[in-house]
Design a protein around this motif. Structure first.
Motif, PDB file in Angstrom:
ATOM      1  N   LEU A 133       0.998  -1.420  -0.090  1.00  0.00           N
ATOM      2  CA  LEU A 133      -0.018   0.069  -0.028  1.00  0.00           C
ATOM      3  C   LEU A 133       0.612   1.496  -0.189  1.00  0.00           C
ATOM      4  CD1 LEU A 133      -2.741  -0.810   2.527  1.00  0.00           C
ATOM      5  CD2 LEU A 133      -2.604  -1.056   0.143  1.00  0.00           C
ATOM      6  N   HIS A 134       2.142   1.117   0.230  1.00  0.00           N
ATOM      7  CA  HIS A 134       2.800   2.748   0.153  1.00  0.00           C
ATOM      8  C   HIS A 134       2.798   3.198  -1.187  1.00  0.00           C
ATOM      9  CE1 HIS A 134       6.983   4.357  -0.312  1.00  0.00           C
ATOM     10  NE2 HIS A 134       6.906   4.525   1.348  1.00  0.00           N
ATOM     11  N   GLY A 135       2.603   4.591  -0.800  1.00  0.00           N
ATOM     12  CA  GLY A 135       2.661   5.711  -2.292  1.00  0.00           C
ATOM     13  C   GLY A 135       0.811   5.532  -2.483  1.00  0.00           C
ATOM     14  N   LEU A 136       0.157   4.737  -1.796  1.00  0.00           N
ATOM     15  CA  LEU A 136      -1.371   4.927  -2.236  1.00  0.00           C
ATOM     16  C   LEU A 136      -1.518   6.433  -1.204  1.00  0.00           C
ATOM     17  CD1 LEU A 136      -2.879   1.847  -2.700  1.00  0.00           C
ATOM     18  CD2 LEU A 136      -1.316   2.856  -4.319  1.00  0.00           C
ATOM     19  N   ARG A 137      -2.804   6.815  -1.775  1.00  0.00           N
ATOM     20  CA  ARG A 137      -3.261   7.528  -0.998  1.00  0.00           C
ATOM     21  C   ARG A 137      -4.620   7.276   0.446  1.00  0.00           C
ATOM     22  NH1 ARG A 137      -4.052  10.290  -5.964  1.00  0.00           N
ATOM     23  NH2 ARG A 137      -6.317   9.551  -6.262  1.00  0.00           N
ATOM     24  N   ARG A 138      -5.124   7.463   1.044  1.00  0.00           N
ATOM     25  CA  ARG A 138      -5.697   6.874   1.868  1.00  0.00           C
ATOM     26  C   ARG A 138      -6.935   6.466   1.429  1.00  0.00           C
ATOM     27  NH1 ARG A 138      -8.474  10.738   6.177  1.00  0.00           N
ATOM     28  NH2 ARG A 138     -10.099  11.076   4.471  1.00  0.00           N
ATOM     29  N   ASP A 139      -8.098   6.835   0.852  1.00  0.00           N
ATOM     30  CA  ASP A 139      -8.849   6.366   0.022  1.00  0.00           C
ATOM     31  C   ASP A 139      -8.506   5.469  -1.024  1.00  0.00           C
ATOM     32  OD1 ASP A 139     -10.618   8.398   1.668  1.00  0.00           O
ATOM     33  OD2 ASP A 139     -11.412   9.168  -0.243  1.00  0.00           O
ATOM     34  N   GLU A 140      -7.613   5.566  -1.539  1.00  0.00           N
ATOM     35  CA  GLU A 140      -7.391   4.089  -2.438  1.00  0.00           C
ATOM     36  C   GLU A 140      -6.561   3.092  -0.990  1.00  0.00           C
ATOM     37  OE1 GLU A 140      -5.961   7.048  -6.305  1.00  0.00           O
ATOM     38  OE2 GLU A 140      -4.026   6.010  -4.531  1.00  0.00           O
ATOM     39  N   ALA A 141      -6.089   3.145  -0.662  1.00  0.00           N
ATOM     40  CA  ALA A 141      -5.419   2.204   0.576  1.00  0.00           C
ATOM     41  C   ALA A 141      -6.333   1.569   1.112  1.00  0.00           C
ATOM     42  CB  ALA A 141      -3.970   2.884   0.807  1.00  0.00           C
ATOM     43  N   ARG A 142      -6.876   1.725   1.578  1.00  0.00           N
ATOM     44  CA  ARG A 142      -7.993   1.584   2.143  1.00  0.00           C
ATOM     45  C   ARG A 142      -9.084   0.683   1.148  1.00  0.00           C
ATOM     46  NH1 ARG A 142     -12.372   5.942   4.803  1.00  0.00           N
ATOM     47  NH2 ARG A 142     -12.764   5.561   2.819  1.00  0.00           N
ATOM     48  N   GLU A 143      -9.923   0.873   0.209  1.00  0.00           N
ATOM     49  CA  GLU A 143     -10.252   0.247  -0.935  1.00  0.00           C
ATOM     50  C   GLU A 143      -9.469  -0.510  -1.520  1.00  0.00           C
ATOM     51  OE1 GLU A 143     -12.534   0.843  -5.249  1.00  0.00           O
ATOM     52  OE2 GLU A 143     -11.915   2.327  -4.054  1.00  0.00           O
ATOM     53  N   ALA A 144      -8.108  -1.328  -1.305  1.00  0.00           N
ATOM     54  CA  ALA A 144      -7.207  -2.320  -1.384  1.00  0.00           C
ATOM     55  C   ALA A 144      -6.910  -2.745  -0.697  1.00  0.00           C
ATOM     56  CB  ALA A 144      -5.666  -1.444  -1.743  1.00  0.00           C
ATOM     57  N   LEU A 145      -7.128  -2.588   0.201  1.00  0.00           N
ATOM     58  CA  LEU A 145      -6.528  -4.112   1.363  1.00  0.00           C
ATOM     59  C   LEU A 145      -7.840  -4.235   1.037  1.00  0.00           C
ATOM     60  CD1 LEU A 145      -4.865  -4.238   4.001  1.00  0.00           C
ATOM     61  CD2 LEU A 145      -6.346  -2.725   5.131  1.00  0.00           C
ATOM     62  N   GLY A 146      -8.998  -3.989   1.427  1.00  0.00           N
ATOM     63  CA  GLY A 146     -10.451  -4.337   2.063  1.00  0.00           C
ATOM     64  C   GLY A 146     -10.672  -5.047   0.575  1.00  0.00           C
ATOM     65  N   GLN A 147     -10.194  -4.931  -1.046  1.00  0.00           N
ATOM     66  CA  GLN A 147     -10.261  -6.473  -1.505  1.00  0.00           C
ATOM     67  C   GLN A 147      -9.679  -7.183  -1.590  1.00  0.00           C
ATOM     68  OE1 GLN A 147     -12.518  -6.679  -4.099  1.00  0.00           O
ATOM     69  NE2 GLN A 147     -13.386  -4.450  -4.153  1.00  0.00           N
ATOM     70  N   PHE A 148      -8.221  -6.523  -0.650  1.00  0.00           N
ATOM     71  CA  PHE A 148      -7.307  -8.144  -1.345  1.00  0.00           C
ATOM     72  C   PHE A 148      -7.658  -9.155   0.443  1.00  0.00           C
ATOM     73  CE2 PHE A 148      -3.473  -9.036   1.904  1.00  0.00           C
ATOM     74  CZ  PHE A 148      -2.653 -10.020   0.865  1.00  0.00           C
ATOM     75  N   LEU A 149      -8.243  -8.499   1.781  1.00  0.00           N
ATOM     76  CA  LEU A 149      -8.381  -9.377   2.883  1.00  0.00           C
ATOM     77  C   LEU A 149      -9.779  -9.817   2.012  1.00  0.00           C
ATOM     78  CD1 LEU A 149      -8.596  -6.850   5.375  1.00  0.00           C
ATOM     79  CD2 LEU A 149      -6.397  -8.220   5.106  1.00  0.00           C
ATOM     80  N   ARG A 150     -10.414  -9.804   1.028  1.00  0.00           N
ATOM     81  CA  ARG A 150     -11.793 -10.525   0.677  1.00  0.00           C
ATOM     82  C   ARG A 150     -10.935 -11.898  -0.503  1.00  0.00           C
ATOM     83  NH1 ARG A 150     -15.622  -7.485  -2.781  1.00  0.00           N
ATOM     84  NH2 ARG A 150     -16.652  -9.409  -2.737  1.00  0.00           N
ATOM     85  N   THR A 151     -10.117 -11.459  -0.622  1.00  0.00           N
ATOM     86  CA  THR A 151      -9.958 -12.530  -2.288  1.00  0.00           C
ATOM     87  C   THR A 151      -8.451 -13.395  -0.831  1.00  0.00           C
ATOM     88  OG1 THR A 151      -8.983 -11.166  -3.723  1.00  0.00           O
ATOM     89  CG2 THR A 151      -7.483 -13.115  -3.638  1.00  0.00           C
ATOM     90  N   ALA A 152      -8.068 -12.623  -0.086  1.00  0.00           N
ATOM     91  CA  ALA A 152      -7.261 -12.972   1.157  1.00  0.00           C
ATOM     92  C   ALA A 152      -8.863 -15.007   1.831  1.00  0.00           C
ATOM     93  CB  ALA A 152      -7.036 -13.267   2.397  1.00  0.00           C
ATOM     94  N   LEU A 153      -9.264 -14.745   1.786  1.00  0.00           N
ATOM     95  CA  LEU A 153     -10.496 -15.087   2.123  1.00  0.00           C
ATOM     96  C   LEU A 153     -11.373 -16.331   1.583  1.00  0.00           C
ATOM     97  CD1 LEU A 153     -12.197 -15.699   5.489  1.00  0.00           C
ATOM     98  CD2 LEU A 153     -13.984 -14.541   4.373  1.00  0.00           C
TER      99      LEU A 153
END
Length: 240
Positions: free
Chosen positions: A146-166
């Motif tokens: 997530l390094h270099g992403l804006r806050r909203d971009e990082a939050r959405e990317a992290l949410g999608q990553f956790l869904r994929t991980a599940l």
């Protein structure tokens, strides 16, 4: 005495002389005449329809229907499949759920462990889980940077990553948030946000700061709940 042979006439002598000349001359090769090309077949002209022909055709075609638009639907199996609709509303709903599930207004720093690594574990998870997580008991199966992403971009990317991980049943992942050295006033804003977001996700059981070889203060090692345990916990909630 022998009778005298009369002298030949002048015309006979001239003819004899011409014959001798022709016999002395070499005979020229006879030139074969070129074969006569076959006659070119005449191109048959297409008959031009007359006014009577057109009138006869119109009379014969009277009452005919245009076949551009068929009155009957095509047989079953030959009908073209309709295009799949784009679930724009579903995408917006999922994005809204991700945003609501990881709020920026919730300050959970008081829930962090008081060790130097600022680790966290969900209620009911033993302290030995954090020790195993620090020692690399679980293999890191995937990571997100997530390094270099804006806050909203990082939050959405992290949410999608956790869904994929599940969905893929990853148990241990690494989240790289950076150390915040390039942030204004050199404060690690994204680092604090990522820790708060992870604590709000039901599939996150615990996390610790990564070892120096895995990113150190710029990353977290996260332990996730298995998909089966998530299904059991959701089905056991009251009101279901």
């Amino acid at each position: 005495m022998k009778p005298a042979i009369p002298a030949p006439k002048a015309s006979s002598q001239d003819a004899l002389r011409d014959l001798r000349k022709r016999l002395r001359q070499p005979q020229t090769a006879r030139v074969k005449p070129e074969p006569t090309p076959p006659p070119i077949a005449a191109v048959r002209a297409e008959p031009v329809p007359t006014a009577a022909d057109r009138a006869l055709f119109r009379a014969a075609a009277a009452g005919a229907m245009c076949l551009e638009a068929s009155m009957h639907p095509p047989p079953q199996g030959l009908q073209p499949a309709p295009p799949q609709p784009i679930p724009r509303q579903s995408l917006r709903d999922e994005r809204a759920v991700l945003v609501e599930a990881m709020s920026d207004e919730l300050d959970l720093d008081h829930l962090l462990e008081t060790d130097a690594a600022l680790s966290w574990r969900r209620e009911g998870v033993g302290a030995d889980t954090l020790r195993k997580l620090r020692r690399g008991h679980w293999t890191i199966q995937h990571e997100i940077d997530l390094h270099g992403l804006r806050r909203d971009e990082a939050r959405e990317a992290l949410g999608q990553f956790l869904r994929t991980a599940l969905l893929r049943e990853w148990r241990c992942v690494r989240v790289i948030h950076g150390k915040g050295l390039s942030s204004p006033q050199r404060e690690p804003v994204l680092k604090h946000k990522v820790r708060s977001w992870l604590m709000q996700r039901d599939e996150v059981m615990a996390y610790v700061q990564a070892r120096p070889s895995d990113g150190g203060a710029g990353a977290l090692v996260v332990l996730l709940r298995s998909a089966r345990r998530m299904e059991r916990s959701v089905s056991s909630k009251p009101g279901d």
